[in-house]
Design a protein around this motif. Structure first.
Motif, PDB file in Angstrom:
ATOM      1  N   PRO A 203      31.450  45.843  41.236  1.00 24.71           N
ATOM      2  CA  PRO A 203      32.395  46.555  42.100  1.00 24.71           C
ATOM      3  C   PRO A 203      32.729  45.823  43.393  1.00 24.71           C
ATOM      4  CG  PRO A 203      30.220  47.467  42.371  1.00 24.71           C
ATOM      5  CD  PRO A 203      30.105  46.413  41.299  1.00 24.71           C
ATOM      6  N   THR A 204      33.917  46.125  43.870  1.00 17.68           N
ATOM      7  CA  THR A 204      34.373  45.741  45.198  1.00 17.68           C
ATOM      8  C   THR A 204      34.739  47.044  45.900  1.00 17.68           C
ATOM      9  OG1 THR A 204      35.268  43.658  44.385  1.00 17.68           O
ATOM     10  CG2 THR A 204      36.135  44.451  46.466  1.00 17.68           C
ATOM     11  N   LEU A 205      34.154  47.275  47.055  1.00 22.09           N
ATOM     12  CA  LEU A 205      34.411  48.514  47.780  1.00 22.09           C
ATOM     13  C   LEU A 205      35.780  48.460  48.445  1.00 22.09           C
ATOM     14  CD1 LEU A 205      33.165  51.246  48.666  1.00 22.09           C
ATOM     15  CD2 LEU A 205      32.342  50.051  50.727  1.00 22.09           C
ATOM     16  N   LEU A 206      36.591  49.473  48.168  1.00 18.70           N
ATOM     17  CA  LEU A 206      37.925  49.574  48.773  1.00 18.70           C
ATOM     18  C   LEU A 206      37.843  50.375  50.075  1.00 18.70           C
ATOM     19  CD1 LEU A 206      39.898  50.323  45.478  1.00 18.70           C
ATOM     20  CD2 LEU A 206      39.812  48.160  46.742  1.00 18.70           C
ATOM     21  N   PRO A 207      38.846  50.273  50.939  1.00 14.90           N
ATOM     22  CA  PRO A 207      38.803  50.974  52.234  1.00 14.90           C
ATOM     23  C   PRO A 207      38.604  52.491  52.126  1.00 14.90           C
ATOM     24  CG  PRO A 207      40.543  49.342  52.249  1.00 14.90           C
ATOM     25  CD  PRO A 207      40.014  49.388  50.841  1.00 14.90           C
ATOM     26  N   ASP A 208      39.056  53.098  51.019  1.00 15.73           N
ATOM     27  CA  ASP A 208      38.911  54.549  50.862  1.00 15.73           C
ATOM     28  C   ASP A 208      37.622  54.932  50.128  1.00 15.73           C
ATOM     29  OD1 ASP A 208      39.484  53.773  48.277  1.00 15.73           O
ATOM     30  OD2 ASP A 208      41.172  55.145  48.017  1.00 15.73           O
ATOM     31  N   ASN A 209      36.686  53.984  49.966  1.00 16.80           N
ATOM     32  CA  ASN A 209      35.401  54.164  49.271  1.00 16.80           C
ATOM     33  C   ASN A 209      35.523  54.194  47.753  1.00 16.80           C
ATOM     34  OD1 ASN A 209      33.692  53.932  51.403  1.00 16.80           O
ATOM     35  ND2 ASN A 209      33.092  56.081  51.472  1.00 16.80           N
ATOM     36  N   ASP A 210      36.717  53.987  47.213  1.00 14.90           N
ATOM     37  CA  ASP A 210      36.848  53.850  45.767  1.00 14.90           C
ATOM     38  C   ASP A 210      36.374  52.438  45.411  1.00 14.90           C
ATOM     39  OD1 ASP A 210      37.425  54.414  43.128  1.00 14.90           O
ATOM     40  OD2 ASP A 210      39.547  54.840  43.460  1.00 14.90           O
ATOM     41  N   LEU A 211      36.248  52.166  44.129  1.00 11.42           N
ATOM     42  CA  LEU A 211      35.775  50.859  43.689  1.00 11.42           C
ATOM     43  C   LEU A 211      36.799  50.151  42.822  1.00 11.42           C
ATOM     44  CD1 LEU A 211      32.086  51.747  42.722  1.00 11.42           C
ATOM     45  CD2 LEU A 211      32.925  50.742  44.854  1.00 11.42           C
ATOM     46  N   ASP A 212      37.038  48.907  43.137  1.00 16.99           N
ATOM     47  CA  ASP A 212      37.782  47.980  42.298  1.00 16.99           C
ATOM     48  C   ASP A 212      36.707  47.197  41.541  1.00 16.99           C
ATOM     49  OD1 ASP A 212      39.629  46.248  41.176  1.00 16.99           O
ATOM     50  OD2 ASP A 212      40.629  45.802  43.071  1.00 16.99           O
ATOM     51  N   TRP A 213      37.100  46.370  40.589  1.00 19.94           N
ATOM     52  CA  TRP A 213      36.126  45.637  39.791  1.00 19.94           C
ATOM     53  C   TRP A 213      36.546  44.192  39.631  1.00 19.94           C
ATOM     54  CZ3 TRP A 213      31.680  48.115  38.584  1.00 19.94           C
ATOM     55  CH2 TRP A 213      31.692  49.512  38.782  1.00 19.94           C
ATOM     56  N   GLY A 214      35.555  43.319  39.552  1.00 21.48           N
ATOM     57  CA  GLY A 214      35.775  41.904  39.295  1.00 21.48           C
ATOM     58  C   GLY A 214      34.704  41.426  38.328  1.00 21.48           C
ATOM     59  N   GLU A 215      34.932  40.271  37.745  1.00 16.20           N
ATOM     60  CA  GLU A 215      33.985  39.752  36.763  1.00 16.20           C
ATOM     61  C   GLU A 215      32.916  38.898  37.437  1.00 16.20           C
ATOM     62  OE1 GLU A 215      34.100  37.761  32.342  1.00 16.20           O
ATOM     63  OE2 GLU A 215      35.907  38.649  33.209  1.00 16.20           O
ATOM     64  N   TYR A 216      31.684  39.077  36.997  1.00 18.81           N
ATOM     65  CA  TYR A 216      30.563  38.281  37.500  1.00 18.81           C
ATOM     66  C   TYR A 216      30.512  36.978  36.718  1.00 18.81           C
ATOM     67  CZ  TYR A 216      25.718  36.995  38.577  1.00 18.81           C
ATOM     68  OH  TYR A 216      24.582  36.337  38.984  1.00 18.81           O
ATOM     69  N   ALA A 217      30.549  35.861  37.448  1.00 23.09           N
ATOM     70  CA  ALA A 217      30.516  34.541  36.823  1.00 23.09           C
ATOM     71  C   ALA A 217      29.312  33.742  37.310  1.00 23.09           C
ATOM     72  CB  ALA A 217      31.819  33.794  37.110  1.00 23.09           C
ATOM     73  N   GLY A 218      28.245  34.436  37.688  1.00 26.87           N
ATOM     74  CA  GLY A 218      27.045  33.775  38.172  1.00 26.87           C
ATOM     75  C   GLY A 218      26.877  33.953  39.666  1.00 26.87           C
ATOM     76  N   PRO A 219      25.707  33.592  40.190  1.00 30.56           N
ATOM     77  CA  PRO A 219      25.410  33.814  41.612  1.00 30.56           C
ATOM     78  C   PRO A 219      26.427  33.192  42.565  1.00 30.56           C
ATOM     79  CG  PRO A 219      23.444  33.129  40.420  1.00 30.56           C
ATOM     80  CD  PRO A 219      24.586  33.011  39.462  1.00 30.56           C
ATOM     81  N   ASP A 220      27.000  32.057  42.185  1.00 37.07           N
ATOM     82  CA  ASP A 220      27.975  31.406  43.067  1.00 37.07           C
ATOM     83  C   ASP A 220      29.312  32.131  43.117  1.00 37.07           C
ATOM     84  OD1 ASP A 220      26.087  29.483  43.666  1.00 37.07           O
ATOM     85  OD2 ASP A 220      26.829  28.068  42.167  1.00 37.07           O
ATOM     86  N   SER A 221      29.497  33.128  42.252  1.00 35.57           N
ATOM     87  CA  SER A 221      30.767  33.864  42.231  1.00 35.57           C
ATOM     88  C   SER A 221      30.745  35.065  43.164  1.00 35.57           C
ATOM     89  CB  SER A 221      31.087  34.325  40.812  1.00 35.57           C
ATOM     90  OG  SER A 221      30.200  35.365  40.395  1.00 35.57           O
ATOM     91  N   LEU A 222      29.650  35.241  43.922  1.00 33.40           N
ATOM     92  CA  LEU A 222      29.524  36.392  44.808  1.00 33.40           C
ATOM     93  C   LEU A 222      29.813  36.007  46.256  1.00 33.40           C
ATOM     94  CD1 LEU A 222      26.207  37.911  43.410  1.00 33.40           C
ATOM     95  CD2 LEU A 222      28.557  38.633  42.915  1.00 33.40           C
ATOM     96  N   ALA A 223      30.426  36.943  46.970  1.00 35.32           N
ATOM     97  CA  ALA A 223      30.669  36.776  48.404  1.00 35.32           C
ATOM     98  C   ALA A 223      30.003  37.943  49.125  1.00 35.32           C
ATOM     99  CB  ALA A 223      32.169  36.774  48.690  1.00 35.32           C
TER     100      ALA A 223
END
Length: 193
Positions: A70-90
């Motif tokens: 998940p990616t937290l949106l400003p309204d507390n809803d969640l968007d989603w992205g694909e996990y491609a390993g530890p280096d893919s995280l911010a």
């Protein structure tokens, strides 16, 4: 009040306790038939004293499972992205809230979760009915409502410490039971889900 008590117990855990629990919970979770057959799993990156999820995310990915985070949106809803390993995280700080680790790649949209075979939900406790107590922000309540509206029926699994499987948590009419809880000592299943 229950949330505060549970968080206070978690906050007394050492980083070694959290890491050891994460490894044990990952091992137990990977034995679940639901995860053994899943092609897509919606998960999350644990933060703070939550039972660690990194080992589980990497093991799922090594199996060829598509892992959505998940990616937290400003309204507390969640968007989603694909996990491609530890280096893919911010590491992302959302206002006054804690910093979260989110997928740095492209956004898949809030409805991407409806493709998941299993949704790993964060929580603070689950009771004997399978009702989950979250942190109170409502993000995962929106996810569960989205799944229901879409007619999606993924298996719902929560990762917890042993002491967080309790007799009863407060529940509202919109709350739905989970299918299973994985703790260091084992798996608890809830047929009513």
């Amino acid at each position: 009040m229950l949330r505060r008590e549970l968080l206070a117990v978690r906050n007394r855990l050492t980083p070694d306790d959290v890491a050891a629990t994460g490894r044990t919970v990952a091992r137990r979770a990977l034995e679940l038939p639901e995860l053994a057959h899943a092609r897509t799993v919606a998960a999350y990156v644990s933060v703070g004293s939550e039972p660690g999820t990194r080992a589980l995310l990497d093991a799922l990915r090594a199996r060829g499972v598509r892992v959505l985070l998940p990616t937290l949106l400003p309204d507390n809803d969640l968007d989603w992205g694909e996990y491609a390993g530890p280096d893919s995280l911010a590491r992302v700080r959302h206002g006054g809230k804690m910093a979260l680790y989110e997928p740095a790649g492209g956004s898949l949209g809030p409805d991407a979760v409806t493709a998941a075979d299993v949704v790993l939900l964060p929580g603070l406790a689950v009771d004997a009915r399978g009702m989950r107590l979250g942190r109170g922000g409502g993000s995962y309540d929106r996810v569960l409502a989205r799944l229901e509206r879409a007619g999606a029926r993924p298996r719902l699994v929560v990762l917890l410490y042993d002491t967080e499987v309790v007799a009863r948590v407060p529940a509202e009419a919109h709350d739905k039971p989970v299918h299973a809880v994985v703790t260091p000592s084992g798996v608890h299943r809830f047929p009513s889900a």
